[in-house]
Design a protein around this motif. Structure first.
Motif, mmCIF file in Angstrom:
data_model
loop_
_atom_site.group_PDB
_atom_site.id
_atom_site.type_symbol
_atom_site.label_atom_id
_atom_site.label_comp_id
_atom_site.label_asym_id
_atom_site.label_seq_id
_atom_site.Cartn_x
_atom_site.Cartn_y
_atom_site.Cartn_z
ATOM 1 N N ALA A 1 0.827 -1.208 0.000
ATOM 2 C CA ALA A 1 0.000 0.000 0.000
ATOM 3 C C ALA A 1 0.861 1.257 0.000
ATOM 4 N N ALA A 2 1.935 1.272 0.800
ATOM 5 C CA ALA A 2 2.829 2.431 0.843
ATOM 6 C C ALA A 2 3.539 2.619 -0.496
ATOM 7 N N GLY A 3 3.954 1.522 -1.109
ATOM 8 C CA GLY A 3 4.586 1.609 -2.427
ATOM 9 C C GLY A 3 3.629 2.131 -3.483
ATOM 10 N N GLY A 4 2.391 1.678 -3.432
ATOM 11 C CA GLY A 4 1.389 2.169 -4.382
ATOM 12 C C GLY A 4 1.122 3.654 -4.203
ATOM 13 N N LEU A 5 1.097 4.106 -2.951
ATOM 14 C CA LEU A 5 0.889 5.527 -2.680
ATOM 15 C C LEU A 5 2.058 6.351 -3.206
ATOM 16 N N ALA A 6 3.280 5.862 -3.020
ATOM 17 C CA ALA A 6 4.461 6.578 -3.508
ATOM 18 C C ALA A 6 4.475 6.656 -5.034
ATOM 19 N N VAL A 7 4.129 5.566 -5.685
ATOM 20 C CA VAL A 7 4.088 5.562 -7.153
ATOM 21 C C VAL A 7 3.014 6.517 -7.668
#
Length: 96
Positions: A43-49
């Motif tokens: 989820a954090a990676g998706g938010l950063a992308v």
């Protein structure tokens, strides 16, 4: 509730009663609180992308002419402020 079949014996349902419910919960194992760390990382990676994509799209959409116009307006504002200061304008007067 129990049912009485034709031969007169009582049949109890397997899931009835508090003991049967506790046994089913014991077989299920401990309950975890919160999502696993892998889901949080995804989820954090998706938010950063998503945030990076928004920045890239915004920069691509801003054309050179718009950036130049903004820079020119900023420079004119600085010059207007410098001229006002040279002519004796008191900038702190409005902050009362």
């Amino acid at each position: 509730m129990s049912k009485v079949p034709e031969n007169g014996e009582e049949m109890a349902s397997e899931a009835s009663g508090p003991v049967a419910g506790e046994a089913a919960q014991a077989k299920a194992g401990p309950v975890r609180s919160g999502p696993p760390w892998k889901q949080i990382a995804v989820a954090a990676g998706g938010l950063a992308v998503t945030a990076l994509g928004a920045v890239v799209v915004t920069l691509v959409a801003t054309r050179n002419s718009a950036r130049m116009a903004n820079a020119a307006a900023y420079a004119h504002g600085l010059l207007d402020g410098a001229n006002a200061a040279r002519n004796g304008y008191d900038f702190d007067e409005d902050d009362d």
